[in-house]
Design a protein around this motif. Structure first.
Motif, short mmCIF file in Angstrom:
data_model
loop_
_atom_site.label_atom_id
_atom_site.label_comp_id
_atom_site.label_asym_id
_atom_site.label_seq_id
_atom_site.Cartn_x
_atom_site.Cartn_y
_atom_site.Cartn_z
N ALA A 106 0.88 -1.23 -0.20
CA ALA A 106 0.05 -0.04 -0.01
C ALA A 106 0.90 1.40 -0.12
O ALA A 106 1.78 1.22 0.67
CB ALA A 106 -0.96 0.02 1.20
N VAL A 107 0.83 1.95 -0.69
CA VAL A 107 1.42 3.39 -0.88
C VAL A 107 0.44 4.63 -1.09
O VAL A 107 -0.64 4.59 -1.80
CB VAL A 107 2.46 3.09 -2.19
CG1 VAL A 107 1.68 3.13 -3.40
CG2 VAL A 107 3.54 4.34 -2.19
N GLN A 108 1.00 5.67 -0.57
CA GLN A 108 0.30 6.83 -0.44
C GLN A 108 1.04 8.12 -1.13
O GLN A 108 2.04 8.29 -0.46
CB GLN A 108 -0.59 7.27 0.85
CG GLN A 108 -1.36 8.51 0.88
CD GLN A 108 -1.88 8.57 1.99
OE1 GLN A 108 -1.34 8.86 3.13
NE2 GLN A 108 -3.38 8.44 1.91
N ARG A 119 -6.69 8.45 -11.96
CA ARG A 119 -5.65 7.49 -12.76
C ARG A 119 -5.29 6.44 -11.71
O ARG A 119 -4.30 5.62 -12.05
CB ARG A 119 -4.59 8.13 -13.20
CG ARG A 119 -4.86 9.37 -14.53
CD ARG A 119 -3.88 10.14 -15.07
NE ARG A 119 -3.13 8.88 -16.04
CZ ARG A 119 -1.85 8.98 -16.54
NH1 ARG A 119 -1.31 10.22 -16.29
NH2 ARG A 119 -1.26 8.30 -17.19
N ARG A 120 -5.72 6.35 -10.52
CA ARG A 120 -5.21 5.58 -9.46
C ARG A 120 -5.42 3.90 -10.15
O ARG A 120 -4.56 3.31 -9.79
CB ARG A 120 -6.21 5.53 -8.21
CG ARG A 120 -5.65 4.80 -7.16
CD ARG A 120 -6.47 4.98 -5.88
NE ARG A 120 -8.23 4.62 -6.13
CZ ARG A 120 -8.56 3.44 -6.20
NH1 ARG A 120 -7.93 2.41 -6.00
NH2 ARG A 120 -10.03 3.34 -6.36
N ALA A 121 -6.62 3.61 -10.56
CA ALA A 121 -6.54 2.35 -11.12
C ALA A 121 -5.75 2.00 -12.11
O ALA A 121 -5.21 0.74 -12.27
CB ALA A 121 -8.31 1.93 -11.44
N VAL A 135 -0.45 -3.62 -5.62
CA VAL A 135 -0.05 -2.41 -4.97
C VAL A 135 -1.52 -1.54 -5.00
O VAL A 135 -1.96 -1.18 -5.87
CB VAL A 135 1.06 -1.54 -5.79
CG1 VAL A 135 1.24 -0.30 -4.93
CG2 VAL A 135 2.21 -2.36 -6.09
N SER A 136 -1.75 -1.28 -3.73
CA SER A 136 -2.82 -0.12 -3.72
C SER A 136 -2.34 1.25 -3.58
O SER A 136 -1.61 1.35 -2.64
CB SER A 136 -3.67 -0.57 -2.33
OG SER A 136 -4.16 -1.89 -2.50
N VAL A 137 -2.82 1.86 -4.43
CA VAL A 137 -2.14 3.45 -4.39
C VAL A 137 -3.31 4.46 -3.86
O VAL A 137 -4.42 4.46 -4.46
CB VAL A 137 -2.00 3.74 -6.18
CG1 VAL A 137 -1.46 5.18 -5.99
CG2 VAL A 137 -0.69 2.89 -6.42
N ALA A 155 6.17 13.65 -1.50
CA ALA A 155 6.25 12.69 -0.55
C ALA A 155 5.42 11.47 -0.91
O ALA A 155 4.44 11.47 -1.41
CB ALA A 155 6.23 13.12 0.90
N ALA A 156 5.93 10.37 -0.42
CA ALA A 156 5.21 9.23 -0.46
C ALA A 156 5.59 8.10 0.62
O ALA A 156 6.78 8.32 1.14
CB ALA A 156 5.46 8.44 -1.84
N ILE A 157 4.58 7.40 1.12
CA ILE A 157 4.76 6.28 2.15
C ILE A 157 4.32 4.95 1.78
O ILE A 157 3.05 5.02 1.27
CB ILE A 157 4.01 7.00 3.54
CG1 ILE A 157 4.78 8.07 4.04
CG2 ILE A 157 4.21 6.07 4.75
CD1 ILE A 157 4.22 8.95 5.36
#
Length: 164
Positions: A106-108, A119-121, A135-137, A155-157
């Motif tokens: 999982a990433v945010q 455009r997430r999907a 991967v869940s975005v 940033a991303a986590i």
């Protein structure tokens, strides 16, 4: 039983994060997708894709293999300007060679732009197609606070779950 795992294999969780400054004229590539209408993109030794870099760090963390900086580093000319998909492919090779399989990630993304929601999907499917992982975005903002809120950077986590 609550919290039980259906498979007897060892499970490991890893966390990764990444931050890059935005620079005018740099291409915006996030989560493996190009956003050609964005005027600025992330600076970096590679393409600066904070989402994929955070995913790499989470995978390496879970596998006990360090982090992206210790694996490829910014001094290795082999990775200069490279697409982060290549960094992710190399990371997955290392993780799998160490005997781990990816359960999911999982990433945010944290930032005002690009707008990732529509455009997430596409990002999730592209990562599945190119790398064979789930991967869940997701994305969020910081309501104008900090470097991401001021539009100075992204940033991303990420969190990864691996199974041996």
């Amino acid at each position: 039983m609550i919290g039980s795992v259906t498979s007897p294999g060892e499970l490991r969780i890893g966390i990764g994060s990444d931050v890059h400054r935005l620079a005018e004229g740099r291409p915006m590539r996030i989560a493996g997708l190009d956003f050609p209408d964005e005027p600025a993109g992330p600076e970096g030794h590679s393409d600066g894709d904070v989402v994929l870099h955070a995913v790499c760090d989470a995978l390496l963390s879970a596998a006990g293999l360090g982090d992206l900086g210790s694996s490829v580093g910014t001094t290795d000319p082999r990775w200069a300007g490279s697409p982060s998909d290549e960094l992710l492919a190399d990371t997955l090779r290392r993780v799998r060679a160490a005997g781990w399989q990816v359960v999911n990630v999982a990433v945010q993304l944290i930032g005002n732009r690009p707008r990732l929601g529509s455009r997430r999907a596409e990002a999730e499917q592209g990562l599945a197609d190119r790398h064979g992982i789930t991967v869940s975005v997701s994305a969020t903002t910081t309501d104008g606070l900090g470097l991401t809120g001021r539009g100075e950077g992204l940033a991303a986590i990420a969190t990864a779950l691996l199974q041996r």
